[in-house]
Design a protein around this motif. Sequence first.
Motif, PDB file in Angstrom:
ATOM      1  N   CYS A   1       0.847  -1.196   0.000  1.00 25.21           N
ATOM      2  CA  CYS A   1       0.000   0.000   0.000  1.00 25.21           C
ATOM      3  C   CYS A   1       0.880   1.244   0.000  1.00 25.21           C
ATOM      4  O   CYS A   1       1.831   1.338   0.764  1.00 25.21           O
ATOM      5  CB  CYS A   1      -0.900   0.006   1.232  1.00 25.21           C
TER       6      CYS A   1
ATOM      7  N   GLY B   1      -0.350   4.281   0.587  1.00 26.88           N
ATOM      8  CA  GLY B   1      -1.155   5.319   1.232  1.00 26.88           C
ATOM      9  C   GLY B   1      -0.360   6.180   2.194  1.00 26.88           C
ATOM     10  O   GLY B   1      -0.712   7.318   2.469  1.00 26.88           O
TER      11      GLY B   1
ATOM     12  N   LEU C   1       4.363   3.991   5.673  1.00 27.33           N
ATOM     13  CA  LEU C   1       4.458   2.713   6.375  1.00 27.33           C
ATOM     14  C   LEU C   1       4.564   1.585   5.347  1.00 27.33           C
ATOM     15  O   LEU C   1       5.028   0.495   5.657  1.00 27.33           O
ATOM     16  CB  LEU C   1       3.216   2.514   7.249  1.00 27.33           C
ATOM     17  N   LEU C   2       4.137   1.861   4.132  1.00 31.82           N
ATOM     18  CA  LEU C   2       4.229   0.912   3.017  1.00 31.82           C
ATOM     19  C   LEU C   2       3.868  -0.516   3.431  1.00 31.82           C
ATOM     20  O   LEU C   2       4.660  -1.446   3.234  1.00 31.82           O
ATOM     21  CB  LEU C   2       5.648   0.957   2.417  1.00 31.82           C
TER      22      LEU C   2
ATOM     23  N   ILE D   1      -0.924  -6.609   1.725  1.00 34.17           N
ATOM     24  CA  ILE D   1      -2.262  -6.272   1.256  1.00 34.17           C
ATOM     25  C   ILE D   1      -2.760  -7.301   0.242  1.00 34.17           C
ATOM     26  O   ILE D   1      -2.052  -7.646  -0.699  1.00 34.17           O
ATOM     27  CB  ILE D   1      -2.276  -4.871   0.588  1.00 34.17           C
TER      28      ILE D   1
ATOM     29  N   CYS E   1      -5.806  -0.183   5.692  1.00 33.82           N
ATOM     30  CA  CYS E   1      -6.715   0.660   6.458  1.00 33.82           C
ATOM     31  C   CYS E   1      -7.578   1.466   5.480  1.00 33.82           C
ATOM     32  O   CYS E   1      -7.365   1.439   4.272  1.00 33.82           O
ATOM     33  CB  CYS E   1      -5.923   1.598   7.362  1.00 33.82           C
TER      34      CYS E   1
ATOM     35  N   GLY F   1      -5.645   3.655   3.150  1.00 35.42           N
ATOM     36  CA  GLY F   1      -4.961   2.910   2.108  1.00 35.42           C
ATOM     37  C   GLY F   1      -5.921   2.448   1.017  1.00 35.42           C
ATOM     38  O   GLY F   1      -5.598   2.499  -0.171  1.00 35.42           O
TER      39      GLY F   1
ATOM     40  N   HIS G   1      -1.002   7.366  10.262  1.00 32.61           N
ATOM     41  CA  HIS G   1      -0.489   6.070   9.790  1.00 32.61           C
ATOM     42  C   HIS G   1      -1.273   4.987  10.511  1.00 32.61           C
ATOM     43  O   HIS G   1      -0.748   4.329  11.415  1.00 32.61           O
ATOM     44  CB  HIS G   1       1.000   5.923  10.115  1.00 32.61           C
ATOM     45  N   PRO G   2      -2.547   4.800  10.113  1.00 34.26           N
ATOM     46  CA  PRO G   2      -3.462   4.001  10.932  1.00 34.26           C
ATOM     47  C   PRO G   2      -2.943   2.625  11.385  1.00 34.26           C
ATOM     48  O   PRO G   2      -3.259   2.183  12.486  1.00 34.26           O
ATOM     49  CB  PRO G   2      -4.679   3.855  10.024  1.00 34.26           C
ATOM     50  N   ARG G   3      -2.131   1.954  10.580  1.00 37.45           N
ATOM     51  CA  ARG G   3      -1.705   0.609  10.985  1.00 37.45           C
ATOM     52  C   ARG G   3      -0.378   0.590  11.740  1.00 37.45           C
ATOM     53  O   ARG G   3       0.171  -0.477  12.023  1.00 37.45           O
ATOM     54  CB  ARG G   3      -1.623  -0.313   9.754  1.00 37.45           C
TER      55      ARG G   3
HETATM   56  S1  SF4 Z   1      -1.079   2.416   7.320  1.00 38.83           S
HETATM   57 FE1  SF4 Z   1      -2.814   2.350   5.914  1.00 38.83          FE
HETATM   58  S2  SF4 Z   1      -2.329   3.950   4.398  1.00 38.83           S
HETATM   59 FE2  SF4 Z   1      -0.437   3.516   5.486  1.00 38.83          FE
HETATM   60  S3  SF4 Z   1       0.578   1.985   4.210  1.00 38.83           S
HETATM   61 FE3  SF4 Z   1      -0.576   0.868   5.791  1.00 38.83          FE
HETATM   62  S4  SF4 Z   1      -2.541   0.388   4.842  1.00 38.83           S
HETATM   63 FE4  SF4 Z   1      -1.584   1.993   3.598  1.00 38.83          FE
END
Ligand code: SF4
Lengths: 152, 419
Positions: B8, B10, B13-14, B18, B34, B37, B149-151
Motif C-alpha cells: 500500500c 497510502g 508505512l508501506l 495487502i 486501512c 490505504g 499512519h493508521p496501521r
Molecule cells: S497504514 Fe494504511 S495507508 Fe499507510 S501503508 Fe498501511 S494500509 Fe496503507
Amino acid sequence: MTGAMEIYQLLPKTNCKECGRSTCMAFAAALLSRDAVVDDCPILKEEKYRDNYENLTKIVSPVGNASETGMIVHEELCTGCGNCVVACPVNVAEDPYGAGAGKTPTNDKVILRVEDGIVRISNVEDCRRFGENKILCSGCIVTCPTKAIEFI
Amino acid sequence: MNEKYYVCTGCALLCDDIEIECDGYRISGVNSACRKGVARMKGCQDPLACSISGQKADIDAAIKEAAEILTNADNPLIFGLGNSTIEAQKKAIEVARRVHAYIDDTSSFCQGPVIEAILNGQIRSCTLDEVRHQADVIIYWGADPANSHPRHLSKYSYFPRGKERQRGWEEDRTAIAIDVRHSDTAEICKDHFYQIPPQADRELIDALTSALSGKVPKVSFGMESKKILELASILKKAQFGTIFVGLGLVYSLSDMEPLIKLMDKLNEVSNFHLVPMVGQYNMRGADQPMFNETGYINRVHFDTDPTGADVTRHGPECSAVELLRSGEVDAALVIGSDPMGSLPRSIAEHLLHIPVINIDPCKTQTSRNAAVTIPCALGGVESGGSAIRMDGVQVELPVILKSDRLSDMEIFDRILEVL
Ligand code: SF4
Ligand code: SF4
Ligand code: SF4
Ligand code: SF4
C-alpha cells in the motif's frame, strides 16, 4: 461509551409510563441494554423533543446490527487500523504468525479482520464473551482508537 | 487465502501484506489495508487530464511543452517527489541537472532535519521490524499515528507479538504519547499520556535530559518533577526503546541539537532509537538518492558559475517555500504534490504567476492553474518501482493493475529525451 444517565438526560423525564416502564430512568436502562427501542417512547415524537429524538437514535444503535455476542461495529467510526484484529486473543491463538504478528490473517478462523478498510466479524461463537465459559474480554474495545466496537 | 501480497502506498508505512481482488479493470476488494490505504488504492475520483494551457492535448505535445518551459526558464524549480518511486526521483535529479534547476521535496518543510541527522549518523535509528520484534518502550512524540499512519500501532509498534515480545502489548510493551492535545493515539496510551503546552517540546527534552543525568528536572509549565522523573525512569529501564517523531515535535524545534543531546544521553543510560513519522509514501526515498549524489537531502540548486562550470549549491534559500516566497523561480514542475492546496496562500501564490507543469494521477488545486498537466499512473498500483519506508528500508512495489498512463519515471524519461 454511552451511559444510562446520558440517555436519561435526553428523555422527556415525565415518568408517564407510556413506554411500559415505570420511570424514564427505567426506560433509559432498557435502551442501554437494548431491551427497548427509542420509538417505544411516544412522547419523544412530539415536536419539542425532535432534537433529543434524533440524538437518541444516533447514540443508541438499533439492535439489528448486533452479532449474537452483542458486538456492534460502528462502521462509520472504524478506520481499519487493525488494532482489534491484532489484539484479539482468539485471533492471536488461531493465527499467531498472521494476525497475532500484525499481519494479514492467514486463515479463516479469526474473529476480526479488515476488509475494504473496515473491520468485519466472523466466527463470533469463538469470541471469549460467548458461550458457557464466557469471560469479560475487552481486547477489541480498549485497543480501538475511535470506540468503533461496542458490546451490548 | 491469497498467495500474493501487494504494497500500500497510502503512507510511508508501506504495508506489504495487502490482498487485492480485481474484477477485470478495477480493484474490487482490498483486504487488510486501512481505510486511508483503500481510498488510495481504489484511485482518484477525479483523474487528471493531459492539457496545455487548459486545452486538451496529447501526451507527446504536453511533454514537448514541458521540456520547453524548463529550457526557457532561467531558474526552474522541480518540486514534490514524495509520491514518486525512487526510479522517478533519480530521473528528476537528472532533469534538474540538465536544465540547471532548483530541486526540493516536501521534506524541506517536514521531516527533513530528522532524516538528515539520521543519514549523517548523528541520531541512531532502527527498522520497524526491529521495533516489532524487540521494542518494549515506544514513544509517539508530536505524532498521532492512529490518524496519520493508521496501521502503525497494529502492524509494528505496539500490538503485534514479536520474537522477544511474545506476551504482547499488555505485558511486554509500554506505549507513551507526548503531545499538545489528547489525540486518538494518546487515548490508547492511557496513563502514559504526557500533555504539554504548544512549543514546550524543547523544554521537556531538556528536562528529560537532566532527569536522565540524575538532576531534578524543572519545567515552567504545570508538569511536576515527579512525573518527569517517572517518565525518565521508564526510559532508563527500556531494553529497546524507540521514539517516533511526528511533525508536532519537528515544527517546534528550531534545530535538532536538543534532540540529538537527548538521544545521546538515552544511549548512555539505556538503548534508544528514533524513527521519523514520514507522511508521503516515498518522501524518505526522495532524500536518499539526492543525499547519495549531492551529499544533501533536499534544497539543491544545480547552478553554473560565471565560467559556465556546473556547481551544486545548497541551503535554506533553495527550499521550495523560500523560492516561492522570494519569487526567485520563473517556472515550476510540481510532481505528486499539491502546494496550492497545502502551502499558505501567500507563498503558493507565486505559482499563479509562472508557468507550472503538474504531473499527478489526480486533479488538485495546483493542476487547476497549471500551464501543462500530465497524468501519470498511480504509483504502487498502476506502476511499480521501489520506495523507502519511513525507517529507511527499501520496499519493492509490484504493479497491481495495468494502465495505459505513463509512470512518473517514464514521463521524466520522455522529458529527458526531448531535452
Ligand atoms: S497504514 Fe494504511 S495507508 Fe499507510 S501503508 Fe498501511 S494500509 Fe496503507
Ligand atoms: S414514555 Fe417516555 S416520557 Fe413516558 S415514562 Fe417512558 S420514557 Fe418517560
Ligand atoms: S471480546 Fe475479546 S475475544 Fe471477543 S472479539 Fe473482542 S477481543 Fe476478540
Ligand atoms: S480497532 Fe477500531 S478502528 Fe481499528 S479496525 Fe478495529 S474497530 Fe476499526
